[in-house]
Design an enzyme around this catalytic site. Structure first.
Site, PDB file in Angstrom:
ATOM      1  N   ARG A   1      49.629  70.587  88.486  1.00  0.00           N
ATOM      2  CA  ARG A   1      48.186  70.345  88.365  1.00  0.00           C
ATOM      3  C   ARG A   1      47.382  71.633  88.201  1.00  0.00           C
ATOM      4  O   ARG A   1      46.590  71.760  87.282  1.00  0.00           O
ATOM      5  CB  ARG A   1      47.653  69.599  89.601  1.00  0.00           C
ATOM      6  CG  ARG A   1      48.183  68.216  89.837  1.00  0.00           C
ATOM      7  CD  ARG A   1      47.769  67.215  88.769  1.00  0.00           C
ATOM      8  NE  ARG A   1      46.363  66.916  88.736  1.00  0.00           N
ATOM      9  CZ  ARG A   1      45.757  65.942  89.415  1.00  0.00           C
ATOM     10  NH1 ARG A   1      46.454  65.177  90.235  1.00  0.00           N
ATOM     11  NH2 ARG A   1      44.473  65.712  89.275  1.00  0.00           N
TER      12      ARG A   1
ATOM     13  N   HIS B   1      49.692  61.640  81.293  1.00  0.00           N
ATOM     14  CA  HIS B   1      48.991  62.162  82.479  1.00  0.00           C
ATOM     15  C   HIS B   1      48.485  61.012  83.350  1.00  0.00           C
ATOM     16  O   HIS B   1      47.342  60.564  83.207  1.00  0.00           O
ATOM     17  CB  HIS B   1      47.820  63.042  82.023  1.00  0.00           C
ATOM     18  CG  HIS B   1      47.298  63.966  83.099  1.00  0.00           C
ATOM     19  ND1 HIS B   1      47.989  65.071  83.537  1.00  0.00           N
ATOM     20  CD2 HIS B   1      46.151  63.941  83.816  1.00  0.00           C
ATOM     21  CE1 HIS B   1      47.288  65.692  84.464  1.00  0.00           C
ATOM     22  NE2 HIS B   1      46.168  65.022  84.663  1.00  0.00           N
TER      23      HIS B   1
ATOM     24  N   TYR C   1      30.658  58.511  74.045  1.00  0.00           N
ATOM     25  CA  TYR C   1      29.653  59.011  73.107  1.00  0.00           C
ATOM     26  C   TYR C   1      30.126  60.234  72.327  1.00  0.00           C
ATOM     27  O   TYR C   1      29.605  60.511  71.254  1.00  0.00           O
ATOM     28  CB  TYR C   1      28.362  59.380  73.842  1.00  0.00           C
ATOM     29  CG  TYR C   1      27.719  58.215  74.558  1.00  0.00           C
ATOM     30  CD1 TYR C   1      27.312  57.083  73.863  1.00  0.00           C
ATOM     31  CD2 TYR C   1      27.512  58.255  75.932  1.00  0.00           C
ATOM     32  CE1 TYR C   1      26.724  56.021  74.516  1.00  0.00           C
ATOM     33  CE2 TYR C   1      26.923  57.198  76.598  1.00  0.00           C
ATOM     34  CZ  TYR C   1      26.536  56.074  75.886  1.00  0.00           C
ATOM     35  OH  TYR C   1      25.961  55.020  76.529  1.00  0.00           O
TER      36      TYR C   1
END
Length: 813
Positions: A36, A82, A126
């Site tokens: 990570r 992931h 968006y």
């Protein structure tokens, strides 16, 4: 109806909680560290970043292709590689696209991807994205078996362990992350400089860090600004850890009205512009006496770039105010370099040279594997071309054999036997189109064959020579540098230009004040009027009672000496104003770098420097004098007195011209009175000379400058509460470093140690403060007066322990 009982076989494992916690937590910590938070040294990417780039590459969202919705990319990365929250993936992708976060962005974002003011990006539904051109250099040759792959989380897909990374991305874009007990903070650098540094290391494997730093001079931040590295940068490049200063880029403009403008055009890396301006406003309001010259603060930034303006009133020096802003605001910040990366399968802190060496090793593996892949492909093509050329040259026989054959298998076997071909060659002949039988095609086949043979020779030469392999790596690196490198954005400052000393007293309105050091060890500043009111108000809590009361003004500086042998220098105005019944602030709250158990011994001001010498004494029986000029420094913390291991400073006071001697009292009831002329004058680091020879386990508990034959008395107290007053005149003068004279008769009844002493000069009351918290206020005339070698009388009950008592004279009597 009968019921059927189902019995499950359960195994109950009994194990100690600490073992379960250790095993589980270590597994978690390892996962967070390796999967990570930390980047790999080879490609400089954390797993989530690598998976985002690979997902986009796999989807074909390349720089010359249309943008795709971010939600599509995030969903693909989540579903295949992931298995974590979508926010973590999207946030990582957004950062890869932010030109103010990445020195060379790897994602080309379309839409609202946040701003330098700290605004977050628009929702992923968006925004759109695609790979940046430079990201292709990270992924180049990935399909040529250049890096190892591994199964994904559910074994349905395969993902790369690392990317080929055809340029040193770890140094170019840097990295930051927090694991469990480990963090990383690698600064970004200039692409062209890094490539030159790597090429230098390839050409000269034994070169020094200094040689590489001729090219890689310092980090290069995407937000520009200026930096000073100095020893911190050198240390970071040597060891992987160090600190550098980053400063905003500013200039000063004049207005028609006569005012000055401090204009900020570049800000330090990872500083939010809006937060920086808010802090400037807050500091100007909280420190009005310093920033009274600031008239207005505004943000005039637009699409052209950053322009933050600080308007300065007429009659105020903008340069001096700017220097104060560097000190108190984020116009100047410290960047802590911590180059912790995953190398050889574990977290390691690496300097600059090891990082470059790991990168070169990675590129040697990548280019070797790519060359091997291309060689095998070329050899297969050569083999097929050889068969096709044979077939074309004997086309009539080939056609006759094929027409005479019953089926494909028979034709294949006949061709193999007739022309001594392999099965692959025979199949290629059978798959050949009729159009390839023209004379032109025959010529093209022969030309292709010559090119493939030449390619095979070239590829074998690379695999057979490390020098040639390194030459290929260099050429490809230089080509990337020529294509993508840009100018340095962060300018380098000389260290002497970076060290700004600001005399804050120039900005102050000078007012008289009192500095109070309380028995609780706190400092506070009071106006004379507030001090008088506090005295008249009456009793105070014990911890609020003053130990030291210093009359000074707000333009002065305080020189604070501590039991750890340090001197702290602090502007008087840095001590907070407080009422008599308020606690004040501890030294630790006012200054950084205060050690555990560090206590204030004495506070002086610049007027005390007229006394020429400062005297120091330690619990280990050492004493010295130091010239006052050695403490006239601009640093906030210096060593005032060197100390031996286990020793502690117990006395630090300026020379008293009326006192020619110094008196020392020890815990085992001994004393010595020596001339100050016998005390050596030493520098700040000197530890001192012997004042008194101590008995076993004894230490000096009290010292003071005295005048021989003076009228005062010495109050002594033991660990059983026995006390007495002995005239100073009874402590005869002796030579330095002797055993001294008996000051107290100690035995089983009177006590085993002297734990407190005080010089009494017309003092009516003293306070005895025990470690238990018990407090006793004593009239000094109630304590018996007695000679040196006597036992005194018990005046306080239940005192035990060498450090159990503190004696204070009451300032407000």
């Amino acid at each position: 109806m009968k019921t059927k009982q189902i019995v499950f076989n359960e195994e109950i494992i009994e194990e100690a909680l600490e073992e379960v916690m250790h095993t589980s937590f270590m597994t978690y910590a390892e996962y967070v560290t390796m999967e990570r938070a930390l980047p790999r040294v080879e490609d400089g990417l954390k797993p989530v970043q690598r998976r985002i780039l690979y997902t986009m590459y796999d989807l074909g969202i390349l720089p010359d292709k249309p943008y795709k919705k971010s939600a599509r990319i995030v969903g693909e990365a989540l579903g295949k590689y992931h298995p974590h929250g979508d926010t973590s993936v999207y946030d990582a992708m957004v950062r890869l696209a932010q030109p103010y976060a990445m020195r060379m962005p790897l994602v080309d974002g379309h839409g609202n991807f946040g701003s330098m003011d700290g605004d977050s990006a628009a929702a992923m539904r968006y925004t759109e994205a695609r790979l940046s051109p430079l990201a292709l250099e990270m992924l180049r040759d990935l399909n040529k078996d250049t890096v190892p792959f591994r199964p994904n989380f559910d074994d349905t897909e395969r993902e790369p362990d690392m990317l080929p990374a055809r340029y040193p991305n770890l140094l170019v874009n840097g990295a930051s992350g927090i694991a469990v007990g480990i963090a990383t903070n690698v600064p970004p650098h200039n692409l062209g400089e890094v490539i030159k540094g790597v090429v230098t290391r390839i050409d000269h494997p034994e070169c020094s860090l200094k040689d590489v730093m001729k090219h890689i001079k310092a980090p290069d931040f995407p937000t520009g600004g200026s930096l000073v590295g100095g020893e911190g940068l050198q240390q970071a490049y040597e060891t992987g850890r160090g600190k550098i200063l980053i400063r905003a880029k500013t200039h000063i403009e004049k207005t028609n009205s006569g005012k000055s403008l401090i204009v900020v055009t570049e800000i330090p890396y990872e500083v939010k512009k809006s937060a920086m301006l808010e802090k400037i406003l807050s500091v100007s309001e909280n420190k009005k006496e310093l920033f009274a010259g600031i008239d207005d603060i505004r943000d005039e930034s637009d699409r052209e770039g950053i322009r933050a303006v600080i308007e300065i009133k007429k009659g105020h020096d903008p340069e001096k105010i700017l220097n104060l802003l560097y000190k108190y605001t984020d116009l100047q910040t410290t960047f802590g370099i911590n180059m912790m990366v995953i190398a050889d399968g574990s977290p390691r802190q690496l300097g600059l040279l090891p990082i470059i060496d790991y990168y070169i090793k990675h590129q040697k593996n990548v280019v070797t594997r790519r060359t091997q892949f291309d060689l095998e492909k070329a050899e297969k093509r050569e083999h097929i071309l050889l068969g096709l050329i044979i077939a074309v040259k004997n086309i009539d026989r080939v056609i006759k054999i094929i027409r005479a054959s019953k089926n494909t298998e028979e034709a294949k076997k006949s061709l193999m036997q007739e022309f001594n071909l392999t099965g692959i060659q025979a199949q290629a002949i059978l798959d050949m189109r009729l159009a390839r039988l023209t004379n032109l095609e025959v010529e093209l086949l022969e030309n292709e064959y010559k090119e493939v043979v030449a390619l095979i020779k070239y590829l074998r030469s690379i695999l057979g020579s490390e020098a040639k392999l390194l030459e290929v790596i260099k050429d490809e690196l230089v080509a990337i540098g020529d294509k993508y490198a840009d100018k340095r954005r962060t300018q380098l400052m000389n260290e002497e230009h970076a060290n700004i000393e600001v005399d804050e007293s120039e900005f102050m309105v000078v007012e008289d004040c009192a500095i109070v050091l309380t028995r609780g060890g706190n400092l506070k500043r009071m106006s004379p009027k507030a001090l008088q009111k506090g005295i008249e108000a009456g009793e105070l809590e014990e911890k609020l009672q003053p130990v030291t009361l210093l009359q000074t003004d707000t333009a002065s500086k305080l020189y604070i000496f501590t039991n750890k042998g340090n001197m702290m220098m602090m502007p008087t105005v840095s001590v907070p104003e407080a009422r008599m019944k308020e606690a004040g602030k501890s030294l630790n709250a006012l200054m950084s770098g205060i050690d555990a158990g560090e206590e204030i011994l004495n506070i002086i001001t610049k007027t005390d420097f007229e006394k020429k010498l400062m005297y120091f004494a330690t619990s280990g029986g050492l004493v010295k004098a130091t010239d006052m000029n050695e403490f006239d420094v601009k640093k906030s913390k210096i060593m005032a007195c060197g100390l031996k291991d286990g020793d502690e400073l117990i006395y630090a006071k300026p020379d008293d011209p009326s006192a020619r001697n110094m008196l020392f009292i020890t815990s085992d009831g001994m004393s010595i009175n020596i001339k100050k002329d016998e005390i050596s004058t030493m520098g700040r680091s000197g530890k001192g000379v012997g004042a008194i020879k101590l008995g076993k386990n004894a230490k000096v508990i009290f010292t003071e400058q005295i005048e021989n034959g003076q009228d005062g008395e010495v109050l002594l107290m033991t660990d059983k509460g026995y006390a007495k007053r002995t005239p100073v005149s009874e402590f005869d003068e002796q030579g330095r470093n002797g055993k001294g004279l008996k000051a107290y008769l100690l035995n089983d009844s009177t006590g085993r140690a002297v734990v407190g002493a005080l010089i009494l000069n017309n003092i009516a009351t003293v306070t005895v403060l025990q470690k238990s918290g018990d407090m006793h206020k004593l009239q000094t005339d109630s304590i018996p007066q007695d000679a040196r070698n006597t036992k005194g009388e018990q005046v306080v009950l239940a005192i035990m322990g060498n450090d159990a008592v503190k004696l204070y004279r009451n300032i407000f009597e």
